[in-house]
Design a protein around this motif. Structure first.
Motif, PDB file in Angstrom:
ATOM      1  N   GLU A 273       0.839  -1.216   0.000  1.00 35.16           N
ATOM      2  CA  GLU A 273       0.000   0.000   0.000  1.00 35.16           C
ATOM      3  C   GLU A 273       0.869   1.260   0.000  1.00 35.16           C
ATOM      4  OE1 GLU A 273      -3.401  -0.189   2.594  1.00 35.16           O
ATOM      5  OE2 GLU A 273      -3.260   1.955   3.051  1.00 35.16           O
TER       6      GLU A 273
ATOM      7  N   THR B 111       2.580   1.807  -3.386  1.00 33.95           N
ATOM      8  CA  THR B 111       1.684   2.388  -4.392  1.00 33.95           C
ATOM      9  C   THR B 111       1.752   3.913  -4.360  1.00 33.95           C
ATOM     10  OG1 THR B 111       0.197   0.538  -4.045  1.00 33.95           O
ATOM     11  CG2 THR B 111      -0.724   2.456  -5.180  1.00 33.95           C
ATOM     12  N   CYS B 112       1.892   4.418  -3.185  1.00 33.16           N
ATOM     13  CA  CYS B 112       1.889   5.868  -3.026  1.00 33.16           C
ATOM     14  C   CYS B 112       3.282   6.474  -3.228  1.00 33.16           C
ATOM     15  CB  CYS B 112       1.349   6.190  -1.639  1.00 33.16           C
ATOM     16  SG  CYS B 112       1.291   7.930  -1.274  1.00 33.16           S
TER      17      CYS B 112
ATOM     18  N   GLU C 295       2.278  12.229   3.516  1.00 33.83           N
ATOM     19  CA  GLU C 295       2.839  10.909   3.214  1.00 33.83           C
ATOM     20  C   GLU C 295       3.195  10.156   4.497  1.00 33.83           C
ATOM     21  OE1 GLU C 295       4.699  11.689  -1.271  1.00 33.83           O
ATOM     22  OE2 GLU C 295       6.067  11.417   0.432  1.00 33.83           O
TER      23      GLU C 295
ATOM     24  N   MET D  35       0.046   8.801   5.846  1.00 30.71           N
ATOM     25  CA  MET D  35      -0.389   7.648   5.045  1.00 30.71           C
ATOM     26  C   MET D  35       0.400   6.391   5.445  1.00 30.71           C
ATOM     27  SD  MET D  35       0.942   5.714   2.342  1.00 30.71           S
ATOM     28  CE  MET D  35       2.232   6.813   1.730  1.00 30.71           C
TER      29      MET D  35
END
Lengths: 458, 458
Positions: free
Chosen positions: B9, B12-13, B51, B54
């Motif tokens: 995950e 992906t970012c 970020e 996240m």
């Protein structure tokens, strides 16, 4: 177990030192502020940490509120019993336990007042610098994170408490910090209890930093055309690294009040009051440098006091300024504001306040610990005049919101209690919820000074 | 959700800024200390607070450890991934966001190093004083509550962090503190995060106090017959209120090492290294006063450096002392101790250590930030010699226990990590359990730098 059972249990142990006399309940239900009388169910006068722990354990069994009481000089209702409970008065825990001259620290019980500590220290060449004006107890000063006129040089209670003994919400006795001057040994629990207003536990012993009495002290007073001229002189002074011991602002209205009250003859304009601590040569040099800076910003009438009696007169006048201001409106009540902003925004904050006051038609002389960006307006009103009360509250609201907009805080030194509770969400956002999570973790029953500082429990 | 899912995950970012290369995992699994290589599962290089949030949210879903990484210079294993997880490397969050000269503060991202900040500040007349030796990141310095040579005058990170932005264990972004110089507005969460070693959240932005560059700087070096003579000179200096900017001790063994390494020719006896900051007249006066104090305690060879190049040579020598000491025993590993005691007990602590070292037959030159009562012994041993390793560990143990007996702390500035975990119960008693309760409340899943600082979860 009921609150009455808790009182009976405490009474068995403390005897006469647990009282329910009306005068005692009234005294401990009042504050120096505008909050309504809110009596506790009883007042306890413990003499030892073990007795404090016993009181808290009894209250924990009953879910009974426990509220610390020092000298009752807090301004935001911190020591009042809005939900009843036991007021724990530390008057009898007033011993200075150990003065260590070489380490420049002292261990005291929480009921010792700052003046009695300094009286005891006089012969040692040391002193405790934090001076909030009132002769408050050191336990109360720590719990409120008090500061005052000397914070610009010596810091606040945050900077001057090395270690604590605390009775927790479960009645356990813990120690935070050590006598080492610094430490990286885990979470700074000392710092967490300083400013916690008794909501996490009761401070039963404090170890404080002391400072050397300066070889030389000089004071000065200097008038300015405008508040912003005075503030700019303060900014330049701090940027030059001049180690001012005190640097206080009085606006023209405050000067008028002290002239009338203390028989001074200062011109009715903004003034800075200053104090320098150092060697003879050092304070002379500092004063000369300050004089040059002040002149650049419209300062005039720079008047220099090295004689002890002149200094005493100057600071007595400053300490009495609140009374002088109250005397200027006989019968009035006051709402004392306490904003603190980055110093670059201080002139803006003060001038904005003056405009608000003019618009509201309210008297509100302004005093400030301007080296820290902290200032107070003494908003005076007739408490029977609902409209005037509302206007005072509205000005106070505006001042807080302006301080927050300018990157500052709702309270520089008076604390939250219940008086600043309504601004906490705006000032702290999610961090206020985090304060609530800490409170819940350390005091799951919410018995320690409930209803103050943190978000209301769901 | 598994750790692998969390990595996917995040990947992906972040794309290439989430790596699992062996070199990256090795780098982030190492420390400057004696702890074994402990690789994370992946290394993330966020560029924004969002970020970071996240990353933490992804890790929270997977129960995956999150460990902050600045420059990897911590000494107690704080940044190592002993339970695997994601190492969050702040190298790319290295912007200086706002320098406010009038307010003497600055807002930075956590990856900014102290030297790069001071390079940027040079033209402003301001500087950031905290100097732990290593060119550490400011986020790491805050998380470790770092200090160093200048703390005696300017304080530690505790004193120089005004406000923080933090990503909590649930991935929420909060702000603690304001730019006001002081506040009584609730629990001191800024102080709670400073020194929390990333166990409560990740610092993503810091607002720091700056100080005016002094008009004049002078340095000096002075030899003493004994450690206790040097320490007594320090005590007198502090009691006189001389505002020393640095006051460092090197014992005879350290002096021998720096002589060999830096080509100095100091007599092989204990020395104090000093720095004075102030006006021209001020530093001259301070130096003169210190000379008189030193002479009273057997100080000699007082050598005075006002020229910038002499000062630079002196402090470069001091900064290189660790390397000089390590170079004196090629191939040796070191255990660096970090006790801090009340200054009246410092001579006793150091002399006791020297006796322990002699008995153990171990080299352990001693350096100290003696104005704070903080000193380090560099215990050197051959890591293949199990007996020598055990003797080094035993000396370190004795030193900690002695520091605690003398009213001090196990760690003055290096922090807890895993290296000092075993002493926390003895130093803090019930207060350590309170630290654990706070950790549990703010990080119920125990994902933030698990295994460090607080008591192990049941």
């Amino acid at each position: 177990m009921s609150v009455q059972d808790a009182i009976a249990e405490i009474s068995t142990c403390l005897g006469q030192r647990l009282t329910r006399s009306k005068s005692d309940l009234d005294l401990h239900g009042r504050s120096e502020s505008h909050f309504a009388l809110s009596r506790p169910d009883a007042v306890a006068y413990p003499e030892t940490t073990q007795e404090v722990a016993m009181i808290v354990r009894a209250c924990a069994k009953a879910g009974c509120p426990v509220i610390g009481w020092g000298t009752g000089t807090s301004l935001e209702g911190q020591a009042q019993a809005f939900q009843g409970g036991i007021s724990v008065d530390f008057t009898r825990m007033n011993k200075i336990l150990d003065i260590r001259q070489q380490d420049m620290d002292v261990t005291v019980q929480p009921g010792v007042t700052r003046q009695s500590l300094n009286d005891d220290l006089r012969a040692t060449g040391l002193f405790f610098p934090v001076d909030p004006g009132a002769n408050a107890s050191l336990g109360g000063m720590a719990s409120t994170r008090a500061s005052g006129t000397t914070a610009v040089r010596y810091g606040t209670m945050r900077d001057n408490v090395l270690a604590l003994e605390v009775v927790t919400a479960t009645g356990e006795i813990i120690r935070t910090g050590t006598r080492a001057r610094k430490s990286s040994s885990g979470y700074d629990l000392t710092g967490l209890f300083v400013g916690a207003e008794g909501t996490l536990g009761l401070v039963t012993e404090l170890t404080l930093r002391l400072h050397g009495q300066p070889e030389a002290i000089s004071s000065a007073v200097c008038g300015f055309e405008t508040v912003s001229g005075a503030v700019q002189a303060v900014i330049d002074t701090i940027q030059m690294g001049l180690p001012m011991a005190r640097i206080e602002l009085m606006d023209a209205a405050s000067v008028a009040a002290v002239n009338a009250y203390s028989g001074m003859t200062l011109p009715e304009r903004p003034h800075l009051l200053l104090e320098f601590h150092g060697s003879d040569a050092g304070v002379a040099e500092q004063a000369e440098t300050f004089g040059l800076i002040a002149a650049e910003h419209g300062g005039s009438g720079f008047d220099w006091a090295t004689r002890a009696e002149d200094r005493t007169a100057l600071w007595t006048m400053r300490h009495n300024a609140y009374h002088a201001i109250m005397a200027s409106k006989p019968g009035a009540r006051a709402l004392v504001t306490d904003n603190c902003v980055p110093i670059s925004r201080l002139a803006e904050a003060i001038e904005g306040t003056q405009a608000d006051l003019a618009e509201a038609g309210l008297p509100g002389p302004i005093l400030g610990h301007v080296g820290d960006g902290n200032f107070h307006a003494i908003l005076m009103f007739d408490e029977t005049d609902a409209d005037a009360v509302a206007r005072a509250k509205a000005v106070s609201d505006k001042m807080v919101n302006r301080a927050l907009d300018l990157g500052g805080t709702a309270t520089g030194e008076h604390g939250v209690g219940i008086g600043k509770l309504e601004y906490m969400a705006r000032e702290h956002g999610g961090a206020w919820q985090m304060m609530g999570a800490i409170k819940t973790a350390l005091d799951p029953q919410n018995i320690m000074n409930p209803g103050k500082l943190v978000p209301p429990r769901e």
